[in-house]
Design a protein around this motif. Sequence first.
Motif, short mmCIF file in Angstrom:
data_model
loop_
_atom_site.label_atom_id
_atom_site.label_comp_id
_atom_site.label_asym_id
_atom_site.label_seq_id
_atom_site.Cartn_x
_atom_site.Cartn_y
_atom_site.Cartn_z
N ALA A 103 66.85 15.07 52.85
CA ALA A 103 68.10 15.35 53.10
C ALA A 103 68.35 16.92 52.80
O ALA A 103 68.78 17.55 53.48
N THR A 104 67.97 17.07 51.55
CA THR A 104 68.47 18.41 50.92
C THR A 104 67.75 19.62 51.92
O THR A 104 68.28 20.63 52.19
N THR A 105 66.48 19.44 52.17
CA THR A 105 65.45 20.37 52.86
C THR A 105 66.19 20.29 54.31
O THR A 105 66.34 21.50 54.83
N LEU A 106 66.51 19.16 55.09
CA LEU A 106 67.04 19.14 56.55
C LEU A 106 68.37 19.93 56.51
O LEU A 106 68.69 20.62 57.25
N GLY A 107 69.08 19.55 55.54
CA GLY A 107 70.71 20.10 55.83
C GLY A 107 70.41 21.64 55.74
O GLY A 107 71.30 22.41 56.21
N THR A 108 69.59 22.29 54.74
CA THR A 108 69.61 23.61 54.47
C THR A 108 69.00 24.03 55.78
O THR A 108 69.22 25.39 56.05
N ALA A 109 68.13 23.73 56.49
CA ALA A 109 67.32 24.30 57.61
C ALA A 109 68.18 24.04 58.89
O ALA A 109 68.12 24.90 59.67
N PHE A 110 68.94 22.71 58.91
CA PHE A 110 69.59 22.48 60.15
C PHE A 110 70.99 23.33 60.25
O PHE A 110 71.09 23.91 61.48
N ILE A 111 71.65 23.81 59.21
CA ILE A 111 72.89 24.67 59.31
C ILE A 111 72.47 26.03 60.09
O ILE A 111 73.43 26.14 61.08
N PRO A 112 71.91 26.66 59.62
CA PRO A 112 71.55 28.09 60.46
C PRO A 112 71.09 27.83 61.65
O PRO A 112 71.52 28.60 62.71
N ILE A 113 70.16 27.01 62.11
CA ILE A 113 69.65 26.83 63.32
C ILE A 113 70.70 26.39 64.19
O ILE A 113 71.03 26.67 65.78
N PHE A 114 71.40 25.08 63.78
CA PHE A 114 72.56 24.70 64.67
C PHE A 114 73.74 25.70 64.71
O PHE A 114 74.43 25.86 65.96
N THR A 115 74.07 26.55 63.84
CA THR A 115 74.82 27.62 63.86
C THR A 115 74.61 28.52 65.05
O THR A 115 75.64 29.21 65.92
N ASP A 116 73.38 28.94 64.95
CA ASP A 116 72.93 29.90 65.78
C ASP A 116 72.89 29.67 67.39
O ASP A 116 73.41 30.36 67.87
N VAL A 117 72.58 28.18 67.52
CA VAL A 117 72.81 27.81 68.96
C VAL A 117 74.21 27.60 69.41
O VAL A 117 74.59 27.88 70.45
N LEU A 118 74.91 27.33 68.08
CA LEU A 118 76.52 27.11 68.67
C LEU A 118 77.14 28.62 69.04
O LEU A 118 77.96 28.48 69.98
N MET A 119 76.71 29.71 68.16
CA MET A 119 77.28 30.86 68.34
C MET A 119 76.64 31.56 69.53
O MET A 119 77.43 32.12 70.30
N ASN A 120 75.41 31.46 70.02
CA ASN A 120 74.75 32.35 71.04
C ASN A 120 74.34 31.66 72.14
O ASN A 120 74.13 32.41 73.03
N GLN A 121 74.68 30.24 72.15
CA GLN A 121 74.39 29.51 73.38
C GLN A 121 75.66 29.04 73.70
O GLN A 121 76.42 29.47 74.45
N SER A 122 75.69 27.57 73.33
CA SER A 122 77.11 26.85 73.72
C SER A 122 77.22 25.60 72.92
O SER A 122 76.09 25.17 72.07
N LYS A 123 78.32 25.18 72.71
CA LYS A 123 78.64 23.72 71.95
C LYS A 123 77.55 22.73 72.38
O LYS A 123 77.23 21.90 71.67
N GLU A 124 77.62 22.67 73.83
CA GLU A 124 76.81 21.45 74.51
C GLU A 124 75.33 21.50 73.81
O GLU A 124 74.77 20.44 73.62
N LYS A 125 74.91 22.94 73.80
CA LYS A 125 73.27 23.04 73.71
C LYS A 125 73.21 22.51 72.07
O LYS A 125 72.20 22.00 71.52
N ALA A 126 74.29 22.89 71.18
CA ALA A 126 74.16 22.75 69.79
C ALA A 126 74.01 21.36 69.52
O ALA A 126 73.45 20.53 68.73
N PHE A 127 75.08 20.47 70.19
CA PHE A 127 75.24 19.22 70.36
C PHE A 127 73.98 18.20 70.67
O PHE A 127 73.50 17.33 70.01
N ASP A 128 73.30 19.08 71.66
CA ASP A 128 71.86 18.46 72.19
C ASP A 128 70.97 18.70 71.11
O ASP A 128 70.09 17.64 70.71
#
Length: 304
Positions: free
Chosen positions: A60-85
């Motif tokens: 969980a610690t590892t996944l949370g740390t890796a997930f946030i920047p990737i999720f945020t990158d998709v959210l900011m540079n693509q779309s919320k729908e892509k981030a939720f996918d």
Amino acid sequence: MSTLRKAANATSIIMLATVFTKITGFLRETMMASRFGTGMSADSYFMANIIPMMMFTILATTLGTAFIPIFTDVLMNQSKEKAFDLASNVINTILIIAVIIAVVGVIFAPQIVSLIASGFDGEKLALTVQLTRLMFPLIVFIISANLFAAMLQSLNEFGVPAIAPLFFNVVIMAVLAFFVQTFGVQGLAMGTVVAALFQAGVQYPVLWRKGYRHRFYINLKDPALQKMAVLTLPMLLGSTLQQATVTVDRIMASKQIDGSISALNYANKVNTLALGLFGASIVLVIFPYLSKFAAQDDMDRIKR
């Protein structure tokens, strides 16, 4: 400066929630000590709890740390729908892995306990194996709770993830107050799993209001998922090494007199109070903001 003010406000909220969580956690440990003291049942419960929680901490610690920047990158540079996918893809993939680990843990609980609690034997060993089997599903719900929290933090929602552990404590306190006398330490083990389910469950309605709808699909070829897997590897190694030191402590304590493991656990809760209250509160807020600025390639704001 508006970002700094938002971060400061969010940190204050998390610290306040952490204070209440730590208070209820202290009451939980006090009730546990009152019910079981530092005897065989307490030692067996804490050791059985440590085994799935050790795996959870690594994952969980590892996944949370890796997930946030990737999720945020998709959210900011693509779309919320892509981030939720991406979130659905990650959650489904990880939960399948977690279920497999839990099933393997239940099947091979005697061997795992004998390795980690090498000083246990007889009735104490048998009880620890039983409790370990009851609590291995914990890993599925705890990982879900942490991934939900990572999503909410990425969406600048800090309050609910901060109070979610409060529900974990309250459920266990209720179990200690009303069920342990009838069902014993086995009831506490099952109550711990239910508490983890509550910790995950209270966060999902907020994600729903944010527009998230979980989809049951897996795409292992998703570039974002593959990038997250690459980021996870070095952190997985570091987290594993950190947990190895904790495991060595428990192995050594298992060879001491009854009560050594529970005494070590109670002391550790007190020892980590300041870290959880101050350090973790700041990091939880700062990391999603840094990820957002990094996704925008805004080094000036990162530096400030």
